[in-house]
Design a protein around this motif. Structure first.
Motif, short mmCIF file in Angstrom:
data_model
loop_
_atom_site.label_atom_id
_atom_site.label_comp_id
_atom_site.label_asym_id
_atom_site.label_seq_id
_atom_site.Cartn_x
_atom_site.Cartn_y
_atom_site.Cartn_z
N THR A 43 0.85 -1.19 0.00
CA THR A 43 0.00 0.00 0.00
C THR A 43 0.89 1.24 0.00
OG1 THR A 43 -1.72 -1.10 1.30
CG2 THR A 43 -1.82 1.29 1.19
N ASP A 44 0.60 2.17 -0.91
CA ASP A 44 1.37 3.41 -0.97
C ASP A 44 0.43 4.50 -1.47
OD1 ASP A 44 3.26 5.38 -1.12
OD2 ASP A 44 4.68 4.24 -2.34
N VAL A 45 -0.14 5.25 -0.54
CA VAL A 45 -1.18 6.23 -0.86
C VAL A 45 -0.72 7.62 -0.44
CG1 VAL A 45 -3.54 6.99 -0.35
CG2 VAL A 45 -3.04 4.56 -0.67
N LYS A 46 -0.89 8.60 -1.28
CA LYS A 46 -0.61 9.97 -0.90
C LYS A 46 -1.77 10.86 -1.30
CE LYS A 46 2.23 11.12 -4.95
NZ LYS A 46 3.57 11.61 -5.36
N ASN A 47 -1.63 12.19 -1.08
CA ASN A 47 -2.71 13.13 -1.33
C ASN A 47 -3.96 12.73 -0.55
OD1 ASN A 47 -1.07 14.54 -3.18
ND2 ASN A 47 -1.67 13.15 -4.82
N ALA A 48 -3.74 12.38 0.72
CA ALA A 48 -4.82 11.92 1.60
C ALA A 48 -4.78 12.70 2.90
CB ALA A 48 -4.68 10.42 1.88
N ARG A 49 -5.94 12.95 3.47
CA ARG A 49 -5.99 13.55 4.80
C ARG A 49 -5.93 12.42 5.82
NH1 ARG A 49 -10.67 17.39 7.41
NH2 ARG A 49 -11.43 15.42 8.25
N THR A 50 -4.91 12.45 6.65
CA THR A 50 -4.64 11.35 7.57
C THR A 50 -4.73 11.78 9.04
OG1 THR A 50 -2.31 11.84 7.22
CG2 THR A 50 -3.24 10.00 5.98
N TRP A 51 -5.36 12.93 9.27
CA TRP A 51 -5.52 13.46 10.63
C TRP A 51 -6.92 14.03 10.74
CZ3 TRP A 51 -2.74 12.73 14.86
CH2 TRP A 51 -2.93 13.57 15.96
N ASP A 52 -7.79 13.40 11.54
CA ASP A 52 -9.17 13.82 11.65
C ASP A 52 -9.26 15.11 12.49
OD1 ASP A 52 -11.90 13.76 11.28
OD2 ASP A 52 -12.16 11.73 12.03
N LEU A 53 -10.46 15.62 12.68
CA LEU A 53 -10.66 16.95 13.25
C LEU A 53 -10.01 17.13 14.60
CD1 LEU A 53 -14.41 17.52 12.29
CD2 LEU A 53 -12.37 18.28 11.07
N VAL A 54 -10.08 16.14 15.47
CA VAL A 54 -9.45 16.25 16.79
C VAL A 54 -8.38 15.18 17.00
CG1 VAL A 54 -11.36 17.43 17.92
CG2 VAL A 54 -11.37 14.94 17.82
N GLY A 55 -7.81 14.69 15.90
CA GLY A 55 -6.67 13.80 16.00
C GLY A 55 -7.00 12.33 15.98
N ASN A 56 -5.94 11.52 16.05
CA ASN A 56 -6.07 10.07 15.91
C ASN A 56 -5.11 9.34 16.85
OD1 ASN A 56 -6.68 11.31 13.03
ND2 ASN A 56 -7.73 9.34 13.14
N LYS A 57 -5.44 8.06 17.11
CA LYS A 57 -4.58 7.15 17.85
C LYS A 57 -4.64 5.78 17.16
CE LYS A 57 -5.21 8.89 22.62
NZ LYS A 57 -6.29 9.88 22.45
#
Length: 238
Positions: free
Chosen positions: A192-206
């Protein structure tokens, strides 16, 4: 997690994979978190349905102790939540690179979620919920990128063998806009190799590991996880 049927998940559209993971990393990288079971409890907590549990077997194969997430038939959840570093919960932030490495073995090859890059929010506090989510379905490891508005994009489907240890290395460039990216390596191969993606939601991630949202409620499900580490480069976790 929003409930979806097995068939609907596999029918979701795919998005094109990219060829590189652009991540800014410090000159001197190192392991930030060692979550191996031999080090004791390094998660914030476990979230398990009644009757489910986590245990730490040592099978004498040189791996030492490892995490065993057990979801009994008829239940849907037993997973970790949050990671602890130096006695405090680690603060994940946007604009940084995170690499996670671990070995994994599952009891069966058709069940459900084993990893979520899970939103910290609930309800209207998020609009992705889990930008990166991975499942075992019908003998295959499947990866989705979930875009804003919880739009599911199926990006990977590769063979998965149960009752066999596999090595996974996941890199996430955590960005609150579409400059984010992520990679997954399976048994030394880039899948898997994906770019141009939002990887951080509105209040963050864990990150979360375990058994979740199983599709096969008639069977016990177990996910064994060994050698969990987190760093800033793939070299930290390989």
């Amino acid at each position: 997690m929003r409930r979806r049927t097995l068939r609907s998940l596999l029918a979701l559209p795919a998005i094109a994979a990219a060829t590189a993971l652009a991540m800014a990393t410090p000159a001197e990288a190192a392991v930030v978190w060692n979550g191996d079971a031999d080090n004791g409890m390094t998660f914030r907590e476990f979230l398990c349905d009644s009757g489910n549990y986590v245990y730490t077997p040592d099978w004498g194969d040189g791996r030492g102790k490892h995490w065993g997430f057990v979801a009994k038939a008829g239940t849907t959840r037993c997973e970790s939540y949050g990671v602890m570093v130096g006695g405090s919960e680690y603060n994940f932030t946007s604009g940084k690179a995170y690499w996670f490495g671990w070995e994994q073995m599952t009891l069966t090859d058709n069940w459900g979620v084993f990893f979520q890059w899970k939103s910290n929010g609930t309800g209207e506090q998020h609009d992705q919920n889990y930008p990166v989510i991975m499942m075992i379905l019908e003998g295959r490891l499947n990866v989705w990128y979930v875009a804003p508005g919880e739009v599911w994009n199926h990006v990977t489907s590769v063979p998965w063998t149960a009752k066999t240890w596999h090595k996974l290395e996941l890199g996430i460039n955590a960005q609150s806009n579409t400059t984010g990216s992520f990679q997954l390596w399976l048994d030394g191969d880039l899948v898997t190799d994906v770019k141009n993606a939002r990887t951080w939601d509105l209040v963050g991630n864990k990150p979360r590991w375990g058994v979740y949202d199983t599709n096969v409620l008639a069977e016990d499900q177990v996910n064994w996880v060994n050698g969990l580490t987190m760093g800033t480069t793939r070299g930290d976790v390989d």
